[in-house]
Design an enzyme around this catalytic site. Structure first.
Site, mmCIF file in Angstrom:
data_model
loop_
_atom_site.group_PDB
_atom_site.id
_atom_site.type_symbol
_atom_site.label_atom_id
_atom_site.label_comp_id
_atom_site.label_asym_id
_atom_site.label_seq_id
_atom_site.Cartn_x
_atom_site.Cartn_y
_atom_site.Cartn_z
ATOM 1 C CG ASN A 7 -40.784 24.357 6.423
ATOM 2 O OD1 ASN A 7 -41.538 24.524 5.459
ATOM 3 N ND2 ASN A 7 -41.224 24.224 7.652
ATOM 4 C CE LYS A 14 -37.915 26.711 11.081
ATOM 5 N NZ LYS A 14 -39.092 26.221 11.775
ATOM 6 N NE ARG A 88 -43.757 20.883 7.115
ATOM 7 C CZ ARG A 88 -44.621 21.765 7.577
ATOM 8 N NH1 ARG A 88 -44.400 23.042 7.448
ATOM 9 N NH2 ARG A 88 -45.725 21.364 8.169
ATOM 10 C CG HIS A 177 -47.970 18.008 13.290
ATOM 11 N ND1 HIS A 177 -49.025 18.235 14.130
ATOM 12 C CD2 HIS A 177 -47.468 19.214 12.961
ATOM 13 C CE1 HIS A 177 -49.177 19.545 14.302
ATOM 14 N NE2 HIS A 177 -48.249 20.159 13.601
ATOM 15 C CG HIS A 203 -46.344 17.820 17.005
ATOM 16 N ND1 HIS A 203 -45.087 17.755 16.455
ATOM 17 C CD2 HIS A 203 -46.740 19.113 16.852
ATOM 18 C CE1 HIS A 203 -44.739 18.951 15.999
ATOM 19 N NE2 HIS A 203 -45.740 19.794 16.220
ATOM 20 C CG ASN A 206 -49.163 28.199 17.082
ATOM 21 O OD1 ASN A 206 -50.050 28.472 17.880
ATOM 22 N ND2 ASN A 206 -49.024 28.822 15.940
ATOM 23 N N GLY A 207 -49.562 24.429 16.476
ATOM 24 C CA GLY A 207 -50.480 23.431 15.928
ATOM 25 C C GLY A 207 -50.328 22.181 16.790
ATOM 26 N NE ARG A 236 -54.409 24.916 11.735
ATOM 27 C CZ ARG A 236 -53.148 24.476 11.807
ATOM 28 N NH1 ARG A 236 -52.768 23.630 12.748
ATOM 29 N NH2 ARG A 236 -52.281 24.865 10.896
ATOM 30 N NE ARG A 280 -43.407 31.025 25.067
ATOM 31 C CZ ARG A 280 -42.552 30.996 24.055
ATOM 32 N NH1 ARG A 280 -41.273 30.881 24.290
ATOM 33 N NH2 ARG A 280 -42.963 31.091 22.819
ATOM 34 N N GLY A 328 -45.411 20.544 24.504
ATOM 35 C CA GLY A 328 -45.107 19.219 25.056
ATOM 36 C C GLY A 328 -43.708 19.138 25.649
ATOM 37 C CG ASN A 330 -40.119 24.003 25.940
ATOM 38 O OD1 ASN A 330 -39.012 23.778 26.394
ATOM 39 N ND2 ASN A 330 -40.362 24.082 24.640
ATOM 40 C CD GLU A 379 -41.692 18.841 12.356
ATOM 41 O OE1 GLU A 379 -41.566 19.764 13.187
ATOM 42 O OE2 GLU A 379 -42.641 18.766 11.566
HETATM 43 P P1 ADP Z 1 -45.158 25.416 15.815
HETATM 44 O O1 ADP Z 1 -46.422 24.633 15.669
HETATM 45 O O2 ADP Z 1 -45.294 26.851 15.412
HETATM 46 O O3 ADP Z 1 -43.923 24.708 15.293
HETATM 47 P P2 ADP Z 1 -43.927 25.016 18.404
HETATM 48 O O4 ADP Z 1 -43.796 23.552 18.400
HETATM 49 O O5 ADP Z 1 -42.699 25.851 18.298
HETATM 50 O O6 ADP Z 1 -45.010 25.513 17.375
HETATM 51 O O7 ADP Z 1 -44.682 25.413 19.756
HETATM 52 C C1 ADP Z 1 -45.029 26.728 20.068
HETATM 53 C C2 ADP Z 1 -45.730 26.710 21.410
HETATM 54 O O8 ADP Z 1 -44.823 26.226 22.409
HETATM 55 C C3 ADP Z 1 -46.215 28.071 21.881
HETATM 56 O O9 ADP Z 1 -47.544 27.995 22.344
HETATM 57 C C4 ADP Z 1 -45.292 28.359 23.050
HETATM 58 O O10 ADP Z 1 -45.942 29.100 24.024
HETATM 59 C C5 ADP Z 1 -44.993 26.983 23.572
HETATM 60 N N1 ADP Z 1 -43.817 27.057 24.425
HETATM 61 C C6 ADP Z 1 -42.534 27.232 24.079
HETATM 62 N N2 ADP Z 1 -41.750 27.326 25.173
HETATM 63 C C7 ADP Z 1 -42.568 27.224 26.259
HETATM 64 C C8 ADP Z 1 -42.374 27.248 27.676
HETATM 65 N N3 ADP Z 1 -41.173 27.411 28.196
HETATM 66 N N4 ADP Z 1 -43.464 27.084 28.449
HETATM 67 C C9 ADP Z 1 -44.687 26.925 27.927
HETATM 68 N N5 ADP Z 1 -44.934 26.891 26.605
HETATM 69 C C10 ADP Z 1 -43.895 27.043 25.780
#
Ligand code: ADP
Length: 393
Positions: A7, A14, A88, A177, A203, A206-207, A236, A280, A328, A330, A379
């Site tokens: 990526n 990456k 990607r 995505h 999904h 962050n996005g 966003r 978090r 989703g 975590n 992915e």
């Molecule tokens: P990106 O879109 O950058 O690929 P990710 O899929 O890595 O994003 O998701 C990042 C998000 O996941 C952040 O908002 C982060 O806070 C959340 N996240 C990761 N671990 C945890 C956790 N243990 N509890 C709550 N949110 C989490």
């Protein structure tokens, strides 16, 4: 067979080296600040993390350093072991409906869509050319974020705007995505041994985007012409009334580019909470009584729930709801809150089952009308699998 999943960003690269068919991740890493000074890279291998600072003037230099390190660190014994490189690529326009072997001709066609993803596509293509230069005999495959959504029908992908905007300028919903939604759909269909499931794939990272899938075909997805549309995200806005852009421009004196930037980078969880885009941090702030963080979280969850309900209707009743990506996979709190807000669909989250992170798991109760699963996305693996399939064709 060893495949590199790549990526490339404008100043980053990456990578994940994957063994197939065992699907084992052999090594992974990130090159950062390429071409902008103070470059550095990190390589993870056998549980160890190796970091180094080194001036990397462009992506080709980074790829050469990566190849040297793979050999020096005894991750591979010769470059011939790498049988394919999967890249990607964010935007495939209306033309690229599936993954494809990349040649200079194909790259030129993909460049036609640079205008639709100016921050991503040129960088993705630069990454491909860097690998072509350093490893000229290895097959490169392009895997598009938009491709999975190409099965949408005009009634879903068209906007109710003057039709010539679509005909002349390609203004339509493309969705993003796609590689993640395709992976979790494939995973849940294999797990439940039914390729014809009606899946609502959420999904949420962050996005974030939600996709309605029927028997492997995308019916609709929340992101649109760009990733700005749909649910509220980390930074966003998601869906808004387009008229507020002109109004805010007049009020603030900002340019259209600046307001668009605000909608992409200063909105969502960050914009409302004023604290952070990171789930978090929002959860921590809620626990310490921060009202704006609570408001941000409630809006965030409500918009996800609204789309799930809408897509349940669109699919004429979903068979399964899947949650994936950072939040989703975590965030126990976010999943619990989503469950409560879709209770009218008969969804019941099991508190004990929901107490999990990063594993494929059923988190709904036995009486839930629609089962809800957490399915970790991957992915990179999807990219590697597509690459292997095209090499073996
Ligand atoms: P990106 O879109 O950058 O690929 P990710 O899929 O890595 O994003 O998701 C990042 C998000 O996941 C952040 O908002 C982060 O806070 C959340 N996240 C990761 N671990 C945890 C956790 N243990 N509890 C709550 N949110 C989490």
């Amino acid at each position: 067979m060893k495949i590199l999943a790549v990526n490339a960003g404008s100043s980053s690269l990456k990578f994940t080296l994957i063994e197939l068919p065992s699907q084992e991740t052999i090594a992974s890493g990130l090159f950062e600040k390429i071409g902008i000074g103070n470059s550095m890279y990190t390589i993870k291998f056998k549980g160890e993390k190796y970091t180094k600072e080194l001036d990397l003037k462009d992506h080709a230099v980074a790829v050469q350093v990566l190849m040297d390190e793979l050999i020096n660190m005894h991750i591979i014994s010769s470059l011939e072991e790498i049988e394919g490189i999967g890249h990607r690529i964010v935007h495939g326009g209306q033309e690229f409906k599936e993954s494809i072997v990349l040649t200079e001709d194909v790259l030129k066609k993909i460049e036609n869509y640079n205008e639709l993803a100016p921050l991503h596509n040129p960088a993705n293509i630069m990454g491909v050319r860097a690998f072509m230069k350093v490893l000229p005999h290895v097959t490169n495959v392009g895997v598009f974020d938009t491709a999975f959504h190409s099965s949408m029908e005009p009634k879903e992908y068209l906007y109710p705007v003057p039709y010539e905007w679509y005909q002349q300028y390609g203004v339509r919903k493309y969705g993003f995505h796609g590689t993640s939604h395709r992976y979790v759909n494939k995973t849940i269909c294999e797990y439940l041994k039914n390729p014809n499931l009606k899946v609502i794939s959420c999904h949420i990272g962050n996005g974030g985007s939600i996709t309605a899938i029927n028997a492997g075909k995308v019916v609709d997805t929340t992101m649109g012409f760009t990733p700005l549309a749909g649910i509220m995200m980390g930074t966003r806005s998601g869906d808004i009334d387009a008229s507020l852009i002109e109004y805010v421009m007049h009020k603030t004196g900002e340019s259209i580019t600046e307001v668009t930037n605000d909608l992409n980078k200063r909105s969502g969880l960050l914009g409302i909470s004023g604290i952070s885009s990171d789930s978090r941090d929002i959860e921590e702030a809620i626990k310490s009584g921060n009202e704006k963080a609570r408001l941000a979280q409630e809006m965030y969850v409500q918009k996800i729930a609204n789309y799930i309900a809408m897509y349940n209707n669109l699919l004429d009743g979903a068979d399964v709801i899947v949650l994936t990506a950072g939040v989703g996979e975590n965030s126990i709190m976010t999943r619990k809150m989503i469950g409560e807000k879709i209770a009218s669909l008969g969804v019941v989250i099991d508190e004990e089952a929901n107490n999990c992170r990063g594993e494929l798991k059923l988190i709904s109760a036995a009486e839930s009308k629609i089962p809800v699963y957490v399915v970790p996305t991957n992915e990179e693996l999807m990219i590697a699998l597509d690459t292997m399939a095209l090499i073996e064709k």
